[in-house]
Design an enzyme around this catalytic site. Structure first.
Site, short mmCIF file in Angstrom:
data_model
loop_
_atom_site.label_atom_id
_atom_site.label_comp_id
_atom_site.label_asym_id
_atom_site.label_seq_id
_atom_site.Cartn_x
_atom_site.Cartn_y
_atom_site.Cartn_z
N ARG A 210 42.67 77.29 67.36
CA ARG A 210 41.27 77.29 66.92
C ARG A 210 41.13 77.99 65.57
O ARG A 210 40.44 77.49 64.68
CB ARG A 210 40.39 77.98 67.96
N PHE B 138 36.93 72.95 71.12
CA PHE B 138 37.72 74.09 71.58
C PHE B 138 37.11 74.79 72.80
O PHE B 138 37.85 75.37 73.60
CB PHE B 138 37.92 75.09 70.44
N GLU B 139 35.81 74.75 72.95
CA GLU B 139 35.20 75.40 74.10
C GLU B 139 35.35 74.56 75.36
O GLU B 139 35.58 75.08 76.45
CB GLU B 139 33.70 75.65 73.84
N GLY B 140 35.23 73.23 75.20
CA GLY B 140 35.20 72.38 76.38
C GLY B 140 33.88 72.61 77.10
O GLY B 140 33.16 73.57 76.82
#
Length: 216
Positions: free
Chosen positions: A127, A14-16
């Site tokens: 998320r 989800f952060e990348g």
């Protein structure tokens, strides 16, 4: 307790990873896997530095989660570390009401933290849904007598199915969460089944639930 690889992968997913500083949805300079401490626009880092920042921020989140004396399962711990990594220790305190809420009450409140700058963001909705699905995994697990394997007792779903159980599966897939098992959900289900080495039926049976939840 430490974050498992599943938990780390959830955060990374989800952060990348960005090796050049950028502004997040509320305008905060960010780099790596959502790292914000000491970041300025124009800053660049290596992958090794991004990994180091990730480790640093995960440790900080783990300390915040461990502050509360709950009998966490590994999945619950991982879900709350991901939540805290994204939302901060202050919001974890609000989520748990400083450790006074039950685990069931915490689970029910996770989806509410889906806004940034007062606006609901699809990425945060997805998320939170994934974190809640992971947090609630213990509800869907059962151990067969005398058999050391996990079985996910989730209802079989397929195209045309509707309801909360479809939302859980859509969170696993990372698609739009609307509770309706339509063509896109079926397509993504087949793609995941192919990736996991399962027969590409588009039907979420016991084997697909098990492999899918373990891949989150």
């Amino acid at each position: 307790m430490k974050t498992s690889n599943n938990g780390l992968n959830l955060i990374k997913r989800f952060e990348g990873c960005h090796l050049t500083a950028y502004k997040d949805p509320v305008g905060i300079p960010t780099i790596g896997y959502g790292h914000i401490k000491g970041v300025k626009m124009g800053m660049k880092i290596t992958q090794a530095q991004a990994d180091a920042y990730l480790k640093e921020d995960v440790v900080s989140a783990e300390k915040a989660v461990s502050k509360y004396s709950y009998p966490y399962t590994q999945d619950q711990f991982d879900a709350l570390v991901s939540f805290t990594y994204n939302c901060g220790a202050g919001n974890l305190a609000k989520l748990t009401n400083n450790g006074t809420r039950t685990l069931a009450q915490i689970s029910a409140r996770i989806p509410a933290y889906n806004k940034a700058g007062g606006k609901e963001l699809r990425g945060l909705v997805n998320r939170r849904a994934a974190e809640k699905a992971l947090f609630d995994t213990y509800l869907t697990k059962a151990v067969k007598p005398k058999v050391e394997e996990e079985v996910y007792n989730m209802k079989e779903i397929k195209r045309g199915s509707k309801g909360k159980i479809v939302k859980v599966w859509q969170a696993v897939l990372g698609v739009e969460i609307d509770g309706s098992f339509g063509p896109d959900t079926e397509k993504k289900t087949k793609a995941l089944q192919k990736k996991l080495g399962l027969t590409q039926t588009g039907v979420v049976d016991k084997a697909t639930w098990k492999a899918g939840l373990e891949s989150v």
